[in-house]
Structures are given as structure tokens and as C-alpha cells.
Motif scaffolding. Sequence first.
Motif, PDB file in Angstrom:
ATOM      1  N   SER B  62       0.812  -1.218   0.000  1.00 56.65           N
ATOM      2  CA  SER B  62       0.000   0.000   0.000  1.00 56.65           C
ATOM      3  C   SER B  62       0.843   1.264   0.000  1.00 56.65           C
ATOM      4  O   SER B  62       0.327   2.349  -0.224  1.00 56.65           O
ATOM      5  CB  SER B  62      -0.943   0.006   1.206  1.00 56.65           C
ATOM      6  N   PRO B  84       0.688  10.594  -4.453  1.00 55.09           N
ATOM      7  CA  PRO B  84      -0.238  10.024  -3.466  1.00 55.09           C
ATOM      8  C   PRO B  84      -1.670   9.887  -4.007  1.00 55.09           C
ATOM      9  O   PRO B  84      -2.323   8.868  -3.767  1.00 55.09           O
ATOM     10  CB  PRO B  84      -0.170  11.023  -2.307  1.00 55.09           C
ATOM     11  N   VAL B  85      -2.156  10.887  -4.741  1.00 57.99           N
ATOM     12  CA  VAL B  85      -3.530  10.808  -5.244  1.00 57.99           C
ATOM     13  C   VAL B  85      -3.642   9.748  -6.332  1.00 57.99           C
ATOM     14  O   VAL B  85      -4.602   8.977  -6.376  1.00 57.99           O
ATOM     15  CB  VAL B  85      -4.000  12.185  -5.774  1.00 57.99           C
ATOM     16  N   ALA B  88      -3.887   6.540  -4.729  1.00 51.85           N
ATOM     17  CA  ALA B  88      -5.200   6.347  -4.102  1.00 51.85           C
ATOM     18  C   ALA B  88      -6.296   6.057  -5.128  1.00 51.85           C
ATOM     19  O   ALA B  88      -7.349   5.546  -4.775  1.00 51.85           O
ATOM     20  CB  ALA B  88      -5.569   7.580  -3.289  1.00 51.85           C
ATOM     21  N   ARG B  91      -5.515   1.941  -5.550  1.00 57.88           N
ATOM     22  CA  ARG B  91      -5.651   0.942  -4.494  1.00 57.88           C
ATOM     23  C   ARG B  91      -6.315   1.574  -3.266  1.00 57.88           C
ATOM     24  O   ARG B  91      -6.070   2.716  -2.940  1.00 57.88           O
ATOM     25  CB  ARG B  91      -4.307   0.322  -4.123  1.00 57.88           C
ATOM     26  N   VAL B  93      -7.300   0.814   0.903  1.00 53.66           N
ATOM     27  CA  VAL B  93      -6.806   0.027   2.027  1.00 53.66           C
ATOM     28  C   VAL B  93      -7.813   0.107   3.162  1.00 53.66           C
ATOM     29  O   VAL B  93      -8.291   1.177   3.504  1.00 53.66           O
ATOM     30  CB  VAL B  93      -5.440   0.559   2.533  1.00 53.66           C
ATOM     31  N   PRO B 116     -10.130  10.886  -3.507  1.00 58.21           N
ATOM     32  CA  PRO B 116      -9.141  10.857  -4.603  1.00 58.21           C
ATOM     33  C   PRO B 116      -9.731  11.293  -5.949  1.00 58.21           C
ATOM     34  O   PRO B 116      -8.995  11.735  -6.826  1.00 58.21           O
ATOM     35  CB  PRO B 116      -8.708   9.383  -4.657  1.00 58.21           C
ATOM     36  N   GLN B 166     -14.060   4.068  -2.578  1.00 58.67           N
ATOM     37  CA  GLN B 166     -12.905   4.560  -3.337  1.00 58.67           C
ATOM     38  C   GLN B 166     -12.866   3.965  -4.748  1.00 58.67           C
ATOM     39  O   GLN B 166     -12.257   4.537  -5.644  1.00 58.67           O
ATOM     40  CB  GLN B 166     -11.630   4.205  -2.558  1.00 58.67           C
TER      41      GLN B 166
END
Lengths: 345, 267
Positions: B62, B84-85, B88, B91, B93, B116, B166
Motif C-alpha cells: 500500500s 499520493p492521489v 489512491a 488501491r 486500504v 481521490p 474509493q
Amino acid sequence: MSRLRSLGLVGFLVVALVALVIVAAGIGQLRIPPAEIVGSILHRLGLDLGPMPAHPQGDNALWKVRFPRVALAVLVGASLATAGALMQGVFGNPLAEPSVVGVSSGAAVGASLVIVTGVNFLGNWTIAAAAFVTGLGTTLLVHSLSRAGGRTEVVTLVLTGIAVNSLAFTLISFATFIANTSAREQLVFWQLGSLNGATWPAVTAVLPFTVVGVVASIILARRLDLLSLGDRSAAHLGVDVERLRLTVIVVVALLVGAGVAFAGIIGFVGLVVPHLIRMIAGPGHRLLLPASALGGAVLTIVADLLARTLIRNADLPIGMITSLVGAPFFFWLLRRTRIRQGGWG
Amino acid sequence: MKRRLPTRMDSGATIAEARDVSLRLGGAVILDGVSLTVRTGEVLALVGPNGAGKSTLLGVLSGDHTPDTGAVHLAGEPLSHWSPVETAMRRAVMLQQSAISFPFSVADIVAMGRSPWHNTPRATHDEAAIQEALTTADITPFTHRTFNSLSGGERARVSLARALAQQTQLLLLDEPTAALDLHHQEAVLQLARAQAADADAVVVVVHDLNLAAGYADRVVVLDGGKVMAEGGPKEVLTAEVLSGVYRHPVEVWEHPGHGGPVILPRR
């Protein structure tokens, strides 16, 4: 919180703020009715509407004394309340507040050193800039000392605040000690928090700090919501957590610098206001931050009005008024948190 | 920088990969040369005793942990190449979430799973994705309650709903069933199967070996930071392998109905 209710809250705060600005500007040794205040403002804007102040000194008193003072109260209150809400978000703790954790007194160190030494490297902005720099250092220090796993325990936060505050006040005491008589007098009043010396140059010096700080905080609001899930979960949703924390700390320092530079240490605004807004509107930062800015301005105008009218012919320190309300409020929050957690453990 | 939106991968493609990953935390070796391939369309179960490195391996996939040596890939690129976005968007978590800092409601928290996609064309799906996640995780009755007022099992389902909202093709679940009752344990793994049937990839850390046996396409047994066995449940979940890694005699029976393994510690 529905969109309609959110708009209602913001609308109510805006109306309250405008009304208070007009009322507060009229109250003092020389009373000026609201209609004349509106008239005076309209005339300055080039509109020949409404009555001018009847008293020969009325217009002068408004523009030389009252308006800069009310304007500074708005800026300082908005800055401190927004800084409080931001700190609570980044510390993951609703008790974090600039004066409680020592950021205000940290900023005061820089400002008092400038007052005592009389150095001047940025003109009008020198005091605010110095307050920003030492405030930033203090925020970074508190943040690194009191954080564990993305959260800050209440006990750690309060104890860190005690240590940081006592160090900062030692430095301020030293500045007071070496100051000459006039600087010393200025420092003493300023340590108690006062809008007594508000001038237009002070207002223009603070304005950009407050505007940049409040706008930046609103931009960061969505990510602050995610941060309340904890650092790991926030990162899983695409937040660059370390960068966000650093950005928020810089914005807090900007706002506290703005709040402290000319008004001194006015405690607990950043605690009481965001807390009340959360109770009304819930914890979402997209509403909390702008509403806190407005609410902080409202509270500070009221506190300043009390400070200069409670005792006839005396200008009480505003910091005394806010602490009189804020300190018991803080105590109540502490007790409630303790009961909820079943002791400090 | 322009955000690269994900394109859906076909079933059977490699969506995440750890190659020869080693990681020390606090001086202790947690992962020791682990390689793992995660494919779309399958449920991959990570099992093993406490301290085997299951959750840390999930953390490496992750992006929570950067391995000391070895490489981690996501959607065909090194994990570090994604912002980071962007990560996201690819994946989600689900962790064991204890408490949150402010009294956000369940609906607020599930909606955070959509963040995201903020300012992307897919933000138009926000409402539908949230509703679907609430229904799937069976939490519609308490959407207006605050997270911190929920029981452990209810919190787990809210965290699951947030990860589902997500809508990523890779779902990483860290002990999703730990706090759940029997009905919801089965429901979560049935959900994982359903996601896999739609060509998602699901990696799930579980302690209950029978859940792994019943729902996983592939099982990876970890012990001491190493992969001890990997393969289908029937090949991997054997008395020999399990007795070794758990340091306790384990019996494996064949279920009289479906023929799958039934795992019991010897008592």
C-alpha cells in the motif's frame, strides 16, 4: 449539516459581524448612533447618503480611533480562531489552541524582541514578521515534541504547552527587563493583550497575513477532514501527510503572527470559537474554518467592546476578558475529556 | 502536475507486485526476501502466525512502508512513480480503525473514500458509489451516527465501506474480519469474491484459516518474514505446512460436501 443550514450559519455570522462592527464603532466616551456611522462610511465612499456624525469630533473619532480598532479586532479574532481550528485539525486534538500550547507566547517572543531592540527591517511589517518567525519555530517544536502516531494525547499536549509557555515567558521577561521605560510599558500592556494601540498602519500590516492565512486554510480544509482518520488512512486516500502538516504549521504561524503582532496575547479565542462552531455545524473543516474566522471576529469585537466599556474611563486588557471566559471553558473541556476517557491513564 | 487517471486492467493481469522485498523495523527483520504477485480477478489471502509479517507486507504493497531492498510495483510502474492521489485512485486500504479525532458521521466517513476522485470526471459517480458502498457493507441503518459511538464490528464495516467507495481495482484488507460476527465475516469474504468476479484484485490478511480456505483463490503462508508456501488453498493449507508455521499440531479434513479443506488445531 445540509448546504442550506451551512449557508444559514455563515449568513447569520456575516450579518452579526456587520451589525457588531457598526454598533461597536459607535460605543465609547463619545456615542455615535449607527445611522451616523453608516452615513460617515457612505460619505467616505463618495456617496452622499445618510446623516454625518452630529458631534463635531464624531467623524474624526470614528476614522482615527474606532474604525482601526474594530478592524484590528476583526483581523485578530479571525486569525486566532482560524489558527485554533487548524491546530486542532493537525494535532488531532480539540484542545489544541495557540495560547494553550505556547504558540502565541512563542510568537510574542519575536514581537517583544523587536519592540525592545527597535530593529526595523521590514518597516511596518517588522513586528508581524518577527512574530511569524518565532511562532513558526514554536509550532514546529510543539508539533515534533507532542505527536505520537499522528495524534496528540491531551496530557502530552498540555504538559508540552506548560513547558513551552514557561520558556517563552522567560524570554519575554528578559525582553521586559532590558527594555527602556516606554518600551517596557508597551510590553506589559501588550502581554496582557490589548487593542488599545490599534492604528491604520497596524491594520494594513496584519491584513495580508490574515487574508492569506484564512484563504489557505479553506484550501486545506478537505485534506484536514481526511487527516482526522489518522495519518495512515489519510495517506491511503491520497494525502501527502507530511507536506500537509508542514503547510498547516506555516499557515498557523502566519495567523498567530497576525493575531499577536499588534494585539499581544489574546487567549482562548482559538479554543472557544471552533468548539462552538463544531457543536452547531459538525466537524467538517470546509464549514468549520470560514465559520470560525467569522465567529472569531464576532467574539473579539464583543470582548473588546466589553474591555473598553465595562469600567468607565478604563481600557481593560482584552486578553483578560477572553481568559475570564476561555479558561473556565478550557477547564470544562478538560474535565469532560477526562471523564470520557476514564482518567488520564 | 497532471494526474494520470487509471485504466481498468483485464482479469488475470498483474496489478501489484513485490519483488524480493526486505524490511527491518526497529532493528528486527520483518520481511526477508518476500516476492508476491497480485493479479486482478483473484482473492489472495495472506495467512501466518502473529509477527509473520502479513500486515507489514500489506503495508509495503500500500506504500506505508518503503522496503530497505527490493521493488514494489503498482499498475505496471514502481510505486514511487505515482503521486499520493494517483496511488489512491488505484488501491484502497482497509485498516483496523480504532477511533477518529472528531465526531464525523458514518456518512461523512464513507464519503471521504471519494476524495481521490475530487475534480476528476469520476466525481459524478460520488453519490452512487457512496450509496452502493453503504448497502454492500450493510451499514445503511447507522449512517447518521458518529463513528466513535459504534462497536468494533460496526467500525470495521464502515472502514470497509470507505475503501469500497474509493472504487479502485486493488483492494487491500488488513484483518477485515477480526471484529466481525459470523454472518458479517462471511459477508465480507463473499464481497471480496464478488469484487474479484468483476476483475478487481483483493488481498486479505486473515487469521481464520477456514475463511482463507473457503474464499481465497490463492493463499500465501508467511512465517518469520518469509513466504513458506504459496498456491491454491488445497495445496497450501495442509497439516504439514500449518503444523510447522503455527508450532502447533493442525489437522486438515476434507469437507464431505464441497471437498475443500477444513482446518482444526488438535485439541
